[in-house]
Design a protein around this motif. Structure first.
Motif, PDB file in Angstrom:
ATOM      1  N   GLN A  76      56.346  77.751  29.681  1.00  0.00           N
ATOM      2  CA  GLN A  76      57.559  78.544  29.526  1.00  0.00           C
ATOM      3  C   GLN A  76      58.488  78.436  30.729  1.00  0.00           C
ATOM      4  O   GLN A  76      59.666  78.793  30.624  1.00  0.00           O
ATOM      5  CB  GLN A  76      57.182  80.003  29.278  1.00  0.00           C
ATOM      6  CG  GLN A  76      56.335  80.213  28.028  1.00  0.00           C
ATOM      7  CD  GLN A  76      55.926  81.661  27.840  1.00  0.00           C
ATOM      8  OE1 GLN A  76      56.622  82.578  28.281  1.00  0.00           O
ATOM      9  NE2 GLN A  76      54.797  81.876  27.190  1.00  0.00           N
ATOM     10  N   GLN A  77      57.984  77.965  31.883  1.00  0.00           N
ATOM     11  CA  GLN A  77      58.847  77.848  33.050  1.00  0.00           C
ATOM     12  C   GLN A  77      58.909  76.415  33.579  1.00  0.00           C
ATOM     13  O   GLN A  77      59.231  76.191  34.735  1.00  0.00           O
ATOM     14  CB  GLN A  77      58.401  78.821  34.149  1.00  0.00           C
ATOM     15  CG  GLN A  77      56.970  78.673  34.612  1.00  0.00           C
ATOM     16  CD  GLN A  77      56.563  79.772  35.583  1.00  0.00           C
ATOM     17  OE1 GLN A  77      56.767  80.950  35.344  1.00  0.00           O
ATOM     18  NE2 GLN A  77      56.026  79.385  36.718  1.00  0.00           N
ATOM     19  N   VAL A  78      58.585  75.464  32.709  1.00  0.00           N
ATOM     20  CA  VAL A  78      58.696  74.045  33.050  1.00  0.00           C
ATOM     21  C   VAL A  78      59.682  73.410  32.078  1.00  0.00           C
ATOM     22  O   VAL A  78      59.583  73.610  30.865  1.00  0.00           O
ATOM     23  CB  VAL A  78      57.336  73.333  32.987  1.00  0.00           C
ATOM     24  CG1 VAL A  78      57.495  71.838  33.251  1.00  0.00           C
ATOM     25  CG2 VAL A  78      56.382  73.932  34.011  1.00  0.00           C
ATOM     26  N   GLY A  79      60.621  72.631  32.598  1.00  0.00           N
ATOM     27  CA  GLY A  79      61.697  72.077  31.785  1.00  0.00           C
ATOM     28  C   GLY A  79      61.348  70.844  31.000  1.00  0.00           C
ATOM     29  O   GLY A  79      62.211  70.286  30.317  1.00  0.00           O
ATOM     30  N   ALA A  80      60.115  70.378  31.069  1.00  0.00           N
ATOM     31  CA  ALA A  80      59.674  69.216  30.304  1.00  0.00           C
ATOM     32  C   ALA A  80      58.450  69.612  29.483  1.00  0.00           C
ATOM     33  O   ALA A  80      57.654  70.445  29.921  1.00  0.00           O
ATOM     34  CB  ALA A  80      59.326  68.053  31.238  1.00  0.00           C
ATOM     35  N   PRO A  81      58.278  69.038  28.292  1.00  0.00           N
ATOM     36  CA  PRO A  81      57.071  69.349  27.511  1.00  0.00           C
ATOM     37  C   PRO A  81      55.820  68.879  28.246  1.00  0.00           C
ATOM     38  O   PRO A  81      55.773  67.762  28.758  1.00  0.00           O
ATOM     39  CB  PRO A  81      57.284  68.576  26.203  1.00  0.00           C
ATOM     40  CG  PRO A  81      58.298  67.526  26.527  1.00  0.00           C
ATOM     41  CD  PRO A  81      59.165  68.080  27.598  1.00  0.00           C
ATOM     42  N   LEU A  82      54.819  69.761  28.299  1.00  0.00           N
ATOM     43  CA  LEU A  82      53.591  69.469  29.036  1.00  0.00           C
ATOM     44  C   LEU A  82      52.502  68.962  28.102  1.00  0.00           C
ATOM     45  O   LEU A  82      52.367  69.436  26.964  1.00  0.00           O
ATOM     46  CB  LEU A  82      53.087  70.736  29.747  1.00  0.00           C
ATOM     47  CG  LEU A  82      53.948  71.288  30.872  1.00  0.00           C
ATOM     48  CD1 LEU A  82      53.394  72.639  31.348  1.00  0.00           C
ATOM     49  CD2 LEU A  82      54.025  70.321  32.039  1.00  0.00           C
ATOM     50  N   TYR A 107      57.622  63.560  28.756  1.00  0.00           N
ATOM     51  CA  TYR A 107      56.519  64.492  28.955  1.00  0.00           C
ATOM     52  C   TYR A 107      56.101  64.563  30.419  1.00  0.00           C
ATOM     53  O   TYR A 107      56.330  63.635  31.201  1.00  0.00           O
ATOM     54  CB  TYR A 107      55.309  64.092  28.109  1.00  0.00           C
ATOM     55  CG  TYR A 107      55.470  64.415  26.644  1.00  0.00           C
ATOM     56  CD1 TYR A 107      54.977  65.591  26.109  1.00  0.00           C
ATOM     57  CD2 TYR A 107      56.124  63.523  25.796  1.00  0.00           C
ATOM     58  CE1 TYR A 107      55.124  65.883  24.763  1.00  0.00           C
ATOM     59  CE2 TYR A 107      56.281  63.807  24.442  1.00  0.00           C
ATOM     60  CZ  TYR A 107      55.781  64.988  23.939  1.00  0.00           C
ATOM     61  OH  TYR A 107      55.930  65.280  22.605  1.00  0.00           O
ATOM     62  N   ALA A 108      55.468  65.692  30.745  1.00  0.00           N
ATOM     63  CA  ALA A 108      54.907  65.890  32.083  1.00  0.00           C
ATOM     64  C   ALA A 108      53.478  66.390  31.941  1.00  0.00           C
ATOM     65  O   ALA A 108      53.069  66.860  30.873  1.00  0.00           O
ATOM     66  CB  ALA A 108      55.746  66.887  32.884  1.00  0.00           C
ATOM     67  N   VAL A 109      52.725  66.300  33.022  1.00  0.00           N
ATOM     68  CA  VAL A 109      51.359  66.810  33.045  1.00  0.00           C
ATOM     69  C   VAL A 109      51.168  67.573  34.348  1.00  0.00           C
ATOM     70  O   VAL A 109      51.666  67.166  35.398  1.00  0.00           O
ATOM     71  CB  VAL A 109      50.331  65.661  32.918  1.00  0.00           C
ATOM     72  CG1 VAL A 109      50.439  64.676  34.069  1.00  0.00           C
ATOM     73  CG2 VAL A 109      48.914  66.210  32.825  1.00  0.00           C
TER      74      VAL A 109
END
Length: 248
Positions: free
Chosen positions: A184-190, A116-118
């Motif tokens: 939609q434009q980030v490759g990791a789940p936020l 995950y990312a934030v």
């Protein structure tokens, strides 16, 4: 036989004047209500400022993918990871603490030991030109800041839309931190929140805003304006009635 004479109703209590009285009363009541509405907004702003100061005074909560967003929104959090610099965006229409126009740089942070990312609002820049590359940080970092709820686009046709510029394949400049849309434009789940980074003593750029720089907004001045307008309408209408009474 004695005849009783019924006094004629004054013209100010008849016909068209009744409609004028009602109209003036509606206008006066509306202005007063608007004034108290602004005072209520002022109290809400003061409460929000007090809550923010209280959050800043608390110890930071470790943020992980397992953290319940409802328990940390508005709270101080800390998280470690690596920035996904190539997926940075900017928030347009932002000003520095000194009032200079610019943007805010927002970069997804890949959380350490997680898929995950934030999103992290890293602070103010004078220009969006080259922001993603000029201010890239490749080393692991620990970020401390205030967790904020996503800034979703209001359901109104008048609300601004985030759209790519001609020739762009992604949206690089946004009006708000709309986490579901940015996803939609980030490759990791936020995570369903973002972090406003707190200043860490670094005087360079990006420059996070001073978290203690709070204001109460224009609500008090707006309230005084509405009450002033109500006073003008009330006094003006009484003078009009006095003038009409004195007419013969």
């Amino acid at each position: 036989m004695t005849t009783t004479t019924v006094p004629a109703t004054h013209r100010l209590l008849r016909g068209w004047w009744i409609a004028k009285h009602l109209f003036a009363l509606v206008i006066l009541a509306t202005l007063i209500v608007l004034g108290f509405w602004q005072l209520d907004r002022l109290e809400q702003r003061r409460a929000a400022n007090a809550a923010r100061l209280a959050a800043l005074a608390q110890l930071a909560i470790p943020l992980t993918p397992a953290t319940d967003p409802a328990t940390v929104i508005g709270r101080r959090v800390v998280v470690s990871g690596v920035f996904r610099n190539e997926e940075s965006i900017v928030l347009r229409g932002r000003r520095s603490d000194s009032g200079v126009d610019g943007v805010h740089l927002v970069t997804p942070l890949q959380i350490e030991g997680s898929e995950y990312a934030v999103l992290v609002d890293r602070g103010w820049l004078p220009s969006a030109q080259g922001a993603a590359t000029a201010y890239a940080v490749t080393r692991p970092v620990t970020i401390e800041g205030i967790a904020q709820a996503p800034q979703l686009r209001p359901d109104s046709p008048l609300a601004g839309r985030d759209l790519p510029l001609p020739g762009e394949t992604r949206i690089n400049a946004w009006l708000r931190v709309d986490v579901p849309a940015i996803q939609q434009q980030v490759g990791a789940p936020l995570l369903p929140l973002f972090i406003e980074q707190l200043p860490d003593g670094n005087t360079g750029l990006p420059r996070p805003p001073d978290p203690y720089r709070l204001d109460e907004g224009p609500h008090l001045s707006y309230a005084l304006q509405w009450f002033t307008f109500a006073g003008i309408v009330g006094v003006g209408y009484l003078l009009l009635l006095r003038q009409e009474v004195q007419r013969r």
